[in-house]
Design a protein around this motif. Structure first.
Motif, mmCIF file in Angstrom:
data_model
loop_
_atom_site.group_PDB
_atom_site.id
_atom_site.type_symbol
_atom_site.label_atom_id
_atom_site.label_comp_id
_atom_site.label_asym_id
_atom_site.label_seq_id
_atom_site.Cartn_x
_atom_site.Cartn_y
_atom_site.Cartn_z
ATOM 1 N N ARG A 62 1.578 -28.816 20.957
ATOM 2 C CA ARG A 62 3.015 -29.074 21.062
ATOM 3 C C ARG A 62 3.360 -29.985 22.244
ATOM 4 N NH1 ARG A 62 5.368 -23.056 19.946
ATOM 5 N NH2 ARG A 62 3.300 -22.520 20.764
ATOM 6 N N TYR A 63 2.549 -29.956 23.289
ATOM 7 C CA TYR A 63 2.825 -30.893 24.383
ATOM 8 C C TYR A 63 2.631 -32.327 23.905
ATOM 9 C CZ TYR A 63 2.101 -34.020 28.243
ATOM 10 O OH TYR A 63 2.188 -35.122 29.068
ATOM 11 N N GLN A 64 1.537 -32.597 23.207
ATOM 12 C CA GLN A 64 1.272 -33.952 22.731
ATOM 13 C C GLN A 64 2.314 -34.401 21.726
ATOM 14 O OE1 GLN A 64 -2.669 -33.594 21.195
ATOM 15 N NE2 GLN A 64 -3.647 -33.488 23.212
ATOM 16 N N ALA A 65 2.718 -33.500 20.841
ATOM 17 C CA ALA A 65 3.749 -33.852 19.854
ATOM 18 C C ALA A 65 5.051 -34.222 20.559
ATOM 19 C CB ALA A 65 3.968 -32.699 18.892
ATOM 20 N N GLY A 66 5.426 -33.465 21.589
ATOM 21 C CA GLY A 66 6.639 -33.779 22.326
ATOM 22 C C GLY A 66 6.523 -35.091 23.088
ATOM 23 N N ALA A 67 5.347 -35.360 23.681
ATOM 24 C CA ALA A 67 5.142 -36.619 24.398
ATOM 25 C C ALA A 67 5.226 -37.803 23.448
ATOM 26 C CB ALA A 67 3.795 -36.599 25.119
ATOM 27 N N ALA A 68 4.666 -37.653 22.242
ATOM 28 C CA ALA A 68 4.738 -38.733 21.261
ATOM 29 C C ALA A 68 6.179 -38.986 20.838
ATOM 30 C CB ALA A 68 3.868 -38.394 20.047
ATOM 31 N N LEU A 69 6.922 -37.916 20.647
ATOM 32 C CA LEU A 69 8.323 -38.057 20.260
ATOM 33 C C LEU A 69 9.125 -38.737 21.371
ATOM 34 C CD1 LEU A 69 10.441 -37.343 18.075
ATOM 35 C CD2 LEU A 69 10.825 -35.198 19.319
ATOM 36 N N VAL A 72 -1.724 -31.621 33.877
ATOM 37 C CA VAL A 72 -1.459 -32.659 32.880
ATOM 38 C C VAL A 72 -1.482 -34.003 33.601
ATOM 39 C CG1 VAL A 72 0.174 -33.593 31.211
ATOM 40 C CG2 VAL A 72 -0.079 -31.106 31.463
ATOM 41 N N LEU A 73 -2.304 -34.927 33.093
ATOM 42 C CA LEU A 73 -2.452 -36.251 33.694
ATOM 43 C C LEU A 73 -1.813 -37.281 32.771
ATOM 44 C CD1 LEU A 73 -3.828 -37.920 36.007
ATOM 45 C CD2 LEU A 73 -5.751 -38.230 34.423
ATOM 46 N N VAL A 74 -0.774 -37.941 33.238
ATOM 47 C CA VAL A 74 -0.074 -38.960 32.456
ATOM 48 C C VAL A 74 -0.421 -40.330 33.033
ATOM 49 C CG1 VAL A 74 2.157 -39.854 31.714
ATOM 50 C CG2 VAL A 74 1.798 -37.378 31.906
ATOM 51 N N THR A 75 -0.979 -41.191 32.195
ATOM 52 C CA THR A 75 -1.336 -42.549 32.603
ATOM 53 C C THR A 75 -0.445 -43.520 31.845
ATOM 54 O OG1 THR A 75 -3.632 -41.864 32.929
ATOM 55 C CG2 THR A 75 -3.203 -44.229 32.807
ATOM 56 N N VAL A 125 8.278 -39.764 28.874
ATOM 57 C CA VAL A 125 7.117 -38.869 28.859
ATOM 58 C C VAL A 125 7.013 -38.100 30.162
ATOM 59 C CG1 VAL A 125 4.589 -38.786 28.759
ATOM 60 C CG2 VAL A 125 5.843 -40.252 27.186
ATOM 61 N N LEU A 126 7.284 -38.764 31.285
ATOM 62 C CA LEU A 126 7.244 -38.067 32.572
ATOM 63 C C LEU A 126 8.283 -36.950 32.614
ATOM 64 C CD1 LEU A 126 6.784 -41.087 35.028
ATOM 65 C CD2 LEU A 126 5.039 -39.479 34.249
ATOM 66 N N ASP A 127 9.493 -37.210 32.096
ATOM 67 C CA ASP A 127 10.534 -36.179 32.067
ATOM 68 C C ASP A 127 10.113 -34.996 31.194
ATOM 69 O OD1 ASP A 127 12.090 -37.671 33.759
ATOM 70 O OD2 ASP A 127 13.381 -38.487 32.167
ATOM 71 N N TRP A 128 9.537 -35.300 30.028
ATOM 72 C CA TRP A 128 9.065 -34.229 29.138
ATOM 73 C C TRP A 128 7.963 -33.417 29.825
ATOM 74 C CZ3 TRP A 128 9.235 -30.866 25.435
ATOM 75 C CH2 TRP A 128 8.070 -30.412 24.793
ATOM 76 N N THR A 129 7.064 -34.074 30.495
ATOM 77 C CA THR A 129 5.964 -33.374 31.160
ATOM 78 C C THR A 129 6.492 -32.495 32.294
ATOM 79 O OG1 THR A 129 4.533 -35.263 30.644
ATOM 80 C CG2 THR A 129 3.699 -33.679 32.234
ATOM 81 N N ARG A 130 7.532 -32.945 33.006
ATOM 82 C CA ARG A 130 8.142 -32.118 34.053
ATOM 83 C C ARG A 130 8.745 -30.848 33.451
ATOM 84 N NH1 ARG A 130 9.924 -37.507 35.918
ATOM 85 N NH2 ARG A 130 8.673 -38.004 37.769
#
Length: 587
Positions: free
Chosen positions: A510-517, A545-548, A558-563
């Motif tokens: 679900r994290y990846q799905a949200g990041a893709a969205l 979680v490492l965001v590049t 994506v950074l906001d979603w990861t936060r």
């Protein structure tokens, strides 16, 4: 496979006469191996010339037009060296796809090369080791082919030329540009050719020793790449059947010695490769479903006469559409080679006939379970259909039988050049020229930042690790650069887990799905359920979680979603952001 005579290799009569002392000329021809060294240097010069774009940045750019397969091989080379220096298991690891892990024998781990190239990996880096393997693979394969023809072709020049044809054939060049380290080390087919010639044809004095050497060769290939092992065993059986049909009396006479050799072969193989076979058949994290459709990896009939742009001399200005990707379009023979094969079979007797028969069987099998022409399935069933249910063999991509066809062409070309002066040799020269590779090899960047701050963590990455040809596996390179200091929840591999009988990469969460969205539709409402995404990550042990950020993309959504998922503001690293989830960053 065949015995030699003054003009053209033929099988000795039955029963075989006692071996006579060779003449001075023959002794001089056979004596010494200095010519193989010269051939190796020539092959090395050709290989370096083909890969000249990599020479200026040997540790920073990887050979191959696509990055992901090169990255996969580089990761395994680095992992093998890491395991050797840390005392961990190089064949089963959870450094990717944590906590399930991956099984090296079901992946292109090339552990034998990993050990041999470990000194380069540990001193110059894994990319340099990969590039060194890509340069040396055709060289060693060509030398093996030239040496294997010693009992078949008398002329050293003819043998060296045949070795060059094998080393830089369309098959080899296609896999060079695809970054397929496992396939450019095509050493087993010529080694089996030399051993089969002694087992089936020449004076069989110590069958147990030849059997042991065969078991050694098969075991070494098991630790290199299992598809080539399956192909080698299959074609060894085909060769034995062709010889048995041609010489039934000799086959009956040799049967006891061949049984002795077979027992010796199996014993040596079991000792040296038993653990590898266990990992394949019953090891952890192995796939539990077929890897691909039986028709995947079939050769295209059109490729027999239509080259790709990897060949310098082409009858058409651009390649036509064909089945498979460019890395699997290495089956080009061409009109000149087909004419050479015909003339050699007509003029060179038994040896040429046997080589042509084995090559023809391999050519039919490489076309797969149904015929494809110019990329289109025809519905015409083919013999490979009968093999798709055979364990392990059914997982082989039939197109890779092109290596056997290539070796058969090299044998026939060597025989033709051995019969000089005559028109057949001229056709052989023209045929060899028609296979000259184009200056088309490329490299991809292997430069990535290291993240030593993540030592001891279990890391989820965004972008997620995939098999996409361009950059899909880049997080694996960052892990290498960081000295394998952290584990990855994602990965690019063949394997399985409790919920998926077959995985080609880690499953979505679900994290990846949200990041893709968030990345694809940043103007829409924020992705839902950050708490569920956090639970998915914690269930597999993720701590960071490492965001590049990708070049040219706004990373803010994506950074906001990861936060929201991690509850962390994030820590900036070189070229990336790290978000602690269940543990703090080290350092």
């Amino acid at each position: 496979m065949f015995a030699e005579s003054p003009t053209c290799a033929t099988l000795p009569p039955v029963p075989a006469p006692p071996l006579a002392a060779p003449s001075a000329a023959v002794r001089a021809e056979r004596g010494g191996r200095g010519w193989l060294g010269v051939a190796a240097l020539v092959y090395l010069a050709i290989s370096l010339l083909l890969q000249h774009r990599a020479l200026g940045d040997f540790a920073g750019s990887a050979i191959g037009r696509t990055s992901t397969d090169a990255t996969g091989f580089t990761w395994w080379l680095a992992h093998t060296a890491h395991a050797l220096t840390t005392g961990t298991n190089p064949l089963v690891t959870d450094l990717q796809h944590y906590p399930v892990g991956v099984n090296a024998l079901w992946n292109t781990a090339v552990p034998l090369l990993g050990v041999l190239l470990a000194p380069v990996t540990l001193t110059a880096g894994a990319t340099a080791a990969f590039n060194g393997g890509m340069v040396l693979g055709p060289v060693v394969s060509g030398v093996a082919a030239a040496a294997a023809l010693g009992g078949i072709v008398r002329s050293r020049v003819a043998r060296a030329t045949a070795g060059a044809l094998y080393a830089f054939s369309p098959f080899m060049v296609a896999h060079l540009q695809a970054g397929h380290l496992n396939l450019v080390w095509a050493v087993l087919p010529p080694v089996l050719l030399a051993l089969a010639h002694r087992l089936f044809v020449r004076d069989l004095r110590r069958p147990w020793l030849l059997g042991a050497l065969t078991g050694l060769a098969l075991a070494a290939q098991t630790w290199l790449y299992t598809q080539t092992l399956a192909i080698g065993v299959l074609m060894l059986v085909v060769l034995a059947m062709v010889l048995a049909v041609r010489y039934p009396g000799r086959a009956a006479d040799r049967l006891p010695a061949l049984v002795e050799a077979g027992v010796s072969c199996l014993g040596v193989f079991a000792v040296l490769a038993g653990y590898a076979v266990y990992l394949l058949l019953a090891g952890p994290a192995r796939p539990r479903a077929p890897l691909r459709s039986p028709e995947y990896g079939s050769a295209d009939l059109a490729n027999t006469i239509a080259p790709t742009w990897l060949t310098a001399i082409r009858a058409v200005p651009a390649p036509i559409g064909m089945q498979g990707n460019l890395g699997e379009q290495g089956g080009y023979l061409g009109v000149a080679v087909l004419l050479l094969l015909l003339l050699t079979v007509l003029t060179c007797g038994t040896a040429a006939g046997i080589a042509a028969a084995v090559g023809a069987v391999a050519w039919v099998l490489e076309l797969g379970p149904q015929l494809f022409v110019a990329g289109e399935p025809t519905g015409v069933p083919l013999p490979w259909r009968a093999l798709v249910k055979v364990p392990l063999l059914g997982e082989v991509e039939p197109v890779r039988l092109q290596v056997v066809v290539t070796l058969a062409v090299a044998v026939l070309a060597g025989l033709a050049l051995d019969r000089v002066p005559r028109p057949v040799a001229l056709v052989a020269v023209v045929a060899a020229m028609s296979w000259i590779p184009a200056d088309a090899q490329r490299t991809t960047s292997a430069a990535v930042p290291a993240h030593p701050q993540l030592a001891g963590q279990v890391v989820e990455t965004w972008p997620r690790i995939t098999g996409d040809w361009y950059g899909g596996a880049d997080p694996l390179r960052a892990q290498i650069a960081s000295g394998f200091g952290y584990r990855l929840s994602g990965g690019y591999f063949l394997g399985a887990d409790a919920d998926h009988p077959l995985l080609l990469q880690s499953p979505w969460n679900r994290y990846q799905a949200g990041a893709a969205l968030a990345q694809e539709w940043p103007t829409l409402a924020a992705p839902p359920d950050p708490a569920g995404a956090a639970r998915d990550l914690r269930e597999v042990g993720v701590t960071v979680v490492l965001v590049t950020p990708r070049p040219g993309e706004d990373p803010t959504p994506v950074l906001d979603w990861t936060r929201r998922v991690t509850g962390s503001e994030g820590v900036p690293l070189e070229g990336a952001w790290a978000f602690p989830l269940a543990a703090t960053l080290h350092g």
